[in-house]
Motif scaffolding. Structure first.
Motif, short mmCIF file in Angstrom:
data_model
loop_
_atom_site.label_atom_id
_atom_site.label_comp_id
_atom_site.label_asym_id
_atom_site.label_seq_id
_atom_site.Cartn_x
_atom_site.Cartn_y
_atom_site.Cartn_z
N UNK A 226 0.82 -1.21 0.00
CA UNK A 226 0.00 0.00 0.00
C UNK A 226 0.86 1.26 0.00
N UNK A 227 1.89 1.27 0.82
CA UNK A 227 2.77 2.44 0.88
C UNK A 227 3.44 2.68 -0.47
N UNK A 228 3.91 1.63 -1.09
CA UNK A 228 4.55 1.77 -2.40
C UNK A 228 3.54 2.22 -3.46
N UNK A 229 2.35 1.65 -3.41
CA UNK A 229 1.30 2.01 -4.36
C UNK A 229 0.93 3.49 -4.23
N UNK A 230 0.71 3.93 -3.00
CA UNK A 230 0.36 5.33 -2.77
C UNK A 230 1.47 6.27 -3.22
N UNK A 231 2.69 5.89 -2.93
CA UNK A 231 3.83 6.73 -3.33
C UNK A 231 3.89 6.86 -4.86
N UNK A 232 3.57 5.78 -5.55
CA UNK A 232 3.67 5.76 -7.02
C UNK A 232 2.48 6.44 -7.70
N UNK A 233 1.27 6.26 -7.17
CA UNK A 233 0.07 6.66 -7.91
C UNK A 233 -0.75 7.79 -7.30
N UNK A 234 -0.42 8.24 -6.11
CA UNK A 234 -1.18 9.31 -5.49
C UNK A 234 -0.33 10.58 -5.43
N UNK A 235 -0.98 11.73 -5.42
CA UNK A 235 -0.24 12.99 -5.32
C UNK A 235 0.62 13.03 -4.06
#
Length: 103
Positions: free
Chosen positions: A18-27
């Motif tokens: 989740x942390x990696x996903x958020x870092x990659x795809x969220x502002x």
């Protein structure tokens, strides 16, 4: 032939993913932006129906990182239509607890 990285575990656990996903795809400043909205009045229910208000509120809480049940409940009630909020605040019986986010 398999890629060289097939045996590499990229994510230790779900939280890591989740942390990696958020870092990659969220502002970059999504948490700060959501917190700023919840500290203001623009998230208030207004003319929207309760379902739309609830959906947006849950998204903001998730993005903001707020975890305190009491803070979340207070902010939710603060943003409710005044008529609905007054009814909840003055309930003699059956009033949801301030720590009950689902209530």
């Amino acid at each position: 032939m398999l890629p060289a990285n097939t045996s590499v575990n990229y994510f230790v656990d779900w939280d890591d993913f989740q942390a990696s996903f958020r870092k990659e795809f969220f502002p970059l400043h999504v948490e700060a932006a959501a917190t700023n909205v919840l500290e203001g009045t623009t998230y208030f229910q207004g003319p929207r129906n309760i379902d739309n208000y609830l959906d947006e509120f849950r998204d903001l809480v998730s993005e903001s990182g707020y975890t305190s049940p009491k803070t979340i409940v207070v902010k939710f009630r603060r943003g409710l239509d005044m008529g609905i909020g007054d009814v909840i605040a003055t309930m003699a019986a059956g009033r949801p607890d301030d720590l009950d986010m689902e209530g």
